[in-house]
Design a protein around this motif. Sequence first.
Motif, PDB file in Angstrom:
ATOM      1  N   ILE A 228      42.293  16.309  58.595  1.00 14.28           N
ATOM      2  CA  ILE A 228      42.088  15.850  57.222  1.00 14.28           C
ATOM      3  C   ILE A 228      43.167  16.463  56.329  1.00 14.28           C
ATOM      4  N   ILE A 229      43.967  15.634  55.685  1.00 12.39           N
ATOM      5  CA  ILE A 229      45.018  16.089  54.777  1.00 12.39           C
ATOM      6  C   ILE A 229      44.771  15.456  53.420  1.00 12.39           C
ATOM      7  N   TYR A 230      44.598  16.299  52.414  1.00 14.99           N
ATOM      8  CA  TYR A 230      44.323  15.814  51.063  1.00 14.99           C
ATOM      9  C   TYR A 230      45.280  16.496  50.094  1.00 14.99           C
ATOM     10  N   SER A 231      46.015  15.705  49.345  1.00 19.25           N
ATOM     11  CA  SER A 231      46.961  16.224  48.353  1.00 19.25           C
ATOM     12  C   SER A 231      46.405  15.965  46.961  1.00 19.25           C
ATOM     13  N   ARG A 232      46.439  17.000  46.120  1.00 21.79           N
ATOM     14  CA  ARG A 232      46.001  16.835  44.742  1.00 21.79           C
ATOM     15  C   ARG A 232      47.193  17.036  43.819  1.00 21.79           C
ATOM     16  N   PHE A 233      47.406  16.066  42.938  1.00 21.58           N
ATOM     17  CA  PHE A 233      48.525  16.117  42.004  1.00 21.58           C
ATOM     18  C   PHE A 233      48.010  16.375  40.596  1.00 21.58           C
ATOM     19  N   SER A 234      48.800  17.095  39.823  1.00 19.19           N
ATOM     20  CA  SER A 234      48.445  17.419  38.441  1.00 19.19           C
ATOM     21  C   SER A 234      49.630  17.125  37.541  1.00 19.19           C
ATOM     22  N   LEU A 235      49.399  17.217  36.247  1.00 20.89           N
ATOM     23  CA  LEU A 235      50.438  16.992  35.253  1.00 20.89           C
ATOM     24  C   LEU A 235      50.771  18.303  34.563  1.00 20.89           C
ATOM     25  N   ARG A 236      52.046  18.508  34.276  1.00 21.15           N
ATOM     26  CA  ARG A 236      52.489  19.669  33.516  1.00 21.15           C
ATOM     27  C   ARG A 236      53.541  19.216  32.515  1.00 21.15           C
ATOM     28  N   PRO A 237      53.665  19.906  31.411  1.00 20.53           N
ATOM     29  CA  PRO A 237      54.636  19.515  30.393  1.00 20.53           C
ATOM     30  C   PRO A 237      56.054  19.498  30.956  1.00 20.53           C
ATOM     31  N   ALA A 238      56.794  18.430  30.592  1.00 22.88           N
ATOM     32  CA  ALA A 238      58.171  18.316  31.056  1.00 22.88           C
ATOM     33  C   ALA A 238      59.093  19.147  30.178  1.00 22.88           C
ATOM     34  N   ASN A 239      60.270  19.435  30.696  1.00 18.79           N
ATOM     35  CA  ASN A 239      61.241  20.225  29.957  1.00 18.79           C
ATOM     36  C   ASN A 239      61.969  19.411  28.894  1.00 18.79           C
ATOM     37  N   ASN A 240      61.841  18.079  28.969  1.00 20.61           N
ATOM     38  CA  ASN A 240      62.491  17.213  27.992  1.00 20.61           C
ATOM     39  C   ASN A 240      61.433  16.427  27.244  1.00 20.61           C
TER      40      ASN A 240
ATOM     41  N   SER B 230      38.038   1.354  46.584  1.00 17.78           N
ATOM     42  CA  SER B 230      37.825   2.782  46.337  1.00 17.78           C
ATOM     43  C   SER B 230      38.607   3.627  47.332  1.00 17.78           C
ATOM     44  N   ALA B 231      38.644   3.185  48.590  1.00 14.38           N
ATOM     45  CA  ALA B 231      39.381   3.922  49.615  1.00 14.38           C
ATOM     46  C   ALA B 231      40.878   3.916  49.315  1.00 14.38           C
ATOM     47  N   GLU B 232      41.394   2.772  48.854  1.00 17.22           N
ATOM     48  CA  GLU B 232      42.820   2.685  48.521  1.00 17.22           C
ATOM     49  C   GLU B 232      43.180   3.633  47.388  1.00 17.22           C
ATOM     50  N   GLN B 233      42.323   3.711  46.374  1.00 14.42           N
ATOM     51  CA  GLN B 233      42.567   4.621  45.256  1.00 14.42           C
ATOM     52  C   GLN B 233      42.523   6.073  45.714  1.00 14.42           C
ATOM     53  N   LEU B 234      41.569   6.384  46.582  1.00 17.67           N
ATOM     54  CA  LEU B 234      41.449   7.753  47.084  1.00 17.67           C
ATOM     55  C   LEU B 234      42.669   8.137  47.922  1.00 17.67           C
ATOM     56  N   LEU B 235      43.125   7.230  48.780  1.00 17.34           N
ATOM     57  CA  LEU B 235      44.302   7.505  49.602  1.00 17.34           C
ATOM     58  C   LEU B 235      45.548   7.661  48.738  1.00 17.34           C
ATOM     59  N   ARG B 236      45.638   6.848  47.701  1.00 17.92           N
ATOM     60  CA  ARG B 236      46.790   6.946  46.795  1.00 17.92           C
ATOM     61  C   ARG B 236      46.785   8.279  46.055  1.00 17.92           C
ATOM     62  N   GLU B 237      45.612   8.696  45.581  1.00 18.09           N
ATOM     63  CA  GLU B 237      45.508   9.971  44.883  1.00 18.09           C
ATOM     64  C   GLU B 237      45.755  11.147  45.819  1.00 18.09           C
ATOM     65  N   ALA B 238      45.401  10.968  47.097  1.00 26.39           N
ATOM     66  CA  ALA B 238      45.620  12.035  48.078  1.00 26.39           C
ATOM     67  C   ALA B 238      47.072  12.124  48.526  1.00 26.39           C
ATOM     68  N   GLY B 239      47.908  11.174  48.088  1.00 25.64           N
ATOM     69  CA  GLY B 239      49.323  11.209  48.428  1.00 25.64           C
ATOM     70  C   GLY B 239      49.665  10.582  49.754  1.00 25.64           C
ATOM     71  N   ASP B 240      48.700   9.941  50.427  1.00 26.22           N
ATOM     72  CA  ASP B 240      48.960   9.280  51.706  1.00 26.22           C
ATOM     73  C   ASP B 240      49.399   7.843  51.413  1.00 26.22           C
ATOM     74  N   GLN B 241      50.666   7.685  51.091  1.00 25.27           N
ATOM     75  CA  GLN B 241      51.161   6.389  50.657  1.00 25.27           C
ATOM     76  C   GLN B 241      51.146   5.354  51.780  1.00 25.27           C
TER      77      GLN B 241
ATOM     78  N   SER C 196      49.890  19.980  43.177  1.00 28.81           N
ATOM     79  CA  SER C 196      49.256  21.230  42.763  1.00 28.81           C
ATOM     80  C   SER C 196      48.501  21.904  43.899  1.00 28.81           C
ATOM     81  N   GLN C 197      47.860  21.112  44.780  1.00 27.60           N
ATOM     82  CA  GLN C 197      47.090  21.694  45.886  1.00 27.60           C
ATOM     83  C   GLN C 197      47.210  20.801  47.115  1.00 27.60           C
ATOM     84  N   LEU C 198      47.274  21.437  48.250  1.00 25.31           N
ATOM     85  CA  LEU C 198      47.346  20.717  49.526  1.00 25.31           C
ATOM     86  C   LEU C 198      46.254  21.259  50.441  1.00 25.31           C
ATOM     87  N   PHE C 199      45.352  20.385  50.868  1.00 28.39           N
ATOM     88  CA  PHE C 199      44.184  20.766  51.673  1.00 28.39           C
ATOM     89  C   PHE C 199      44.363  20.207  53.083  1.00 28.39           C
ATOM     90  N   TYR C 200      44.123  21.048  54.086  1.00 25.53           N
ATOM     91  CA  TYR C 200      44.172  20.605  55.485  1.00 25.53           C
ATOM     92  C   TYR C 200      42.989  21.185  56.243  1.00 25.53           C
TER      93      TYR C 200
END
Length: 391
Positions: free
Chosen positions: A166-178, A284-295, A187-191
């Motif tokens: 099981i590989i799950y990637s979580r992405f977050s937002l941070r302020p850009a420099n520009n 729902s599965a497609e959205q979850l896979l997309r959010e997990a980074g499994d393109q 932000s987090q990688l779960f295995y």
Amino acid sequence: MAPRRLLRPVQLLWERLPLMDRWLSGELLGPLVFGVAAFTTVSLSVGVVFELVRRVAESGLPVAAAMQVLGLRLPGFLVLSFPMATLMATLLAYSRLSGSSELTALRSIGVSTTRMVVPALGVAVLMSLLTFAFNDLIVPAANLQAAETLNEALGRSVATEKGSNIIYSRFSLRPANNDSGADRYLSQLFYARRFDKGEMQDVTVLDFTRENGTQMLQARKGTWNVEQGMWEFRDGQVVMAGGEQGTTTSAKFDRYLYPLDQGPLKLAALPKDAASMSVGEALSAEQLLREAGDQKEARRMRVRIQEKFAFPTICLVFGLIGSSLGVRPDARTSRSQGFGISVLLIFSYYLMSFIFSSLGVKGTLAPFLAAWMPVFIGLAGGLVLLRQASR
């Protein structure tokens, strides 16, 4: 009384149809039922019966459980037989009417060839709707229940087979420099090596949100703590590496609560086959896979979602092709010939669908084109055949 009230609108609609449409639709009914029975029997025997017989003989599968699995798998093979039966029914019915000069009589009173195939297209549309309803409402639940019944009868754990690596990637937002806004970063990688009965085993979590470096958490097992709304890891250690000083620290733990959503749990519980999902579940599965980074898997799921809509329209494609071939003045096709022609056309169509689907999963074609191009090509071919038959 209730069934009669429900059937009354259908009966009134049927009676309002022109006599020719009712006659031609009635001629299609017999071959359609024959085609559904024939194709379902053949495909079910090859796809399920032989395997169940082998498991009964070699693995000790109870006969009652085998019969239950057979009944649960039946809707899936019925769905596969609907398009094939539509092709065979239209081809046989119109060939018989053409061979007995009944279509010639219709032409003599000014009925065009296109008008003759309208009832076949109407039946094909109804079969498309029936296919979609079966494929979305009945087949996914039946397939899952069949798999669970078979595994329970064989004494195997269903949950053990559902999750591994099981590989799950979580992405977050941070302020850009520009001034371009916020940057999206990992932000987090779960295995987890395995998912067994609601429990993650051999877990590794990389956390890139720490200001003083990267945190790596390793645990023997992890479960979702409902009360705390966090993951509860057992028997592991936390390692903090990096930072300005470049130091590494570690600490062992018996119990550790970690703030992460239920994404890994949902990802592990996803059915491996899109055929075991309804359209809503697949979205729902497609959205979850997309959010997990499994393109790659997300793209595969997008193709399967489009195919869930494209597959029922095969009935319309086959109805157009079968009626266009059968309505020709010189068409004379027996049941055996019709079955052979149907098998050849079906094989060619599904081969084309497989090729386009593979291109879609690979990313060469957009998911919409990968699923719908065989339908567009089939409709174009059917229109060409209809035009030739109208000459």
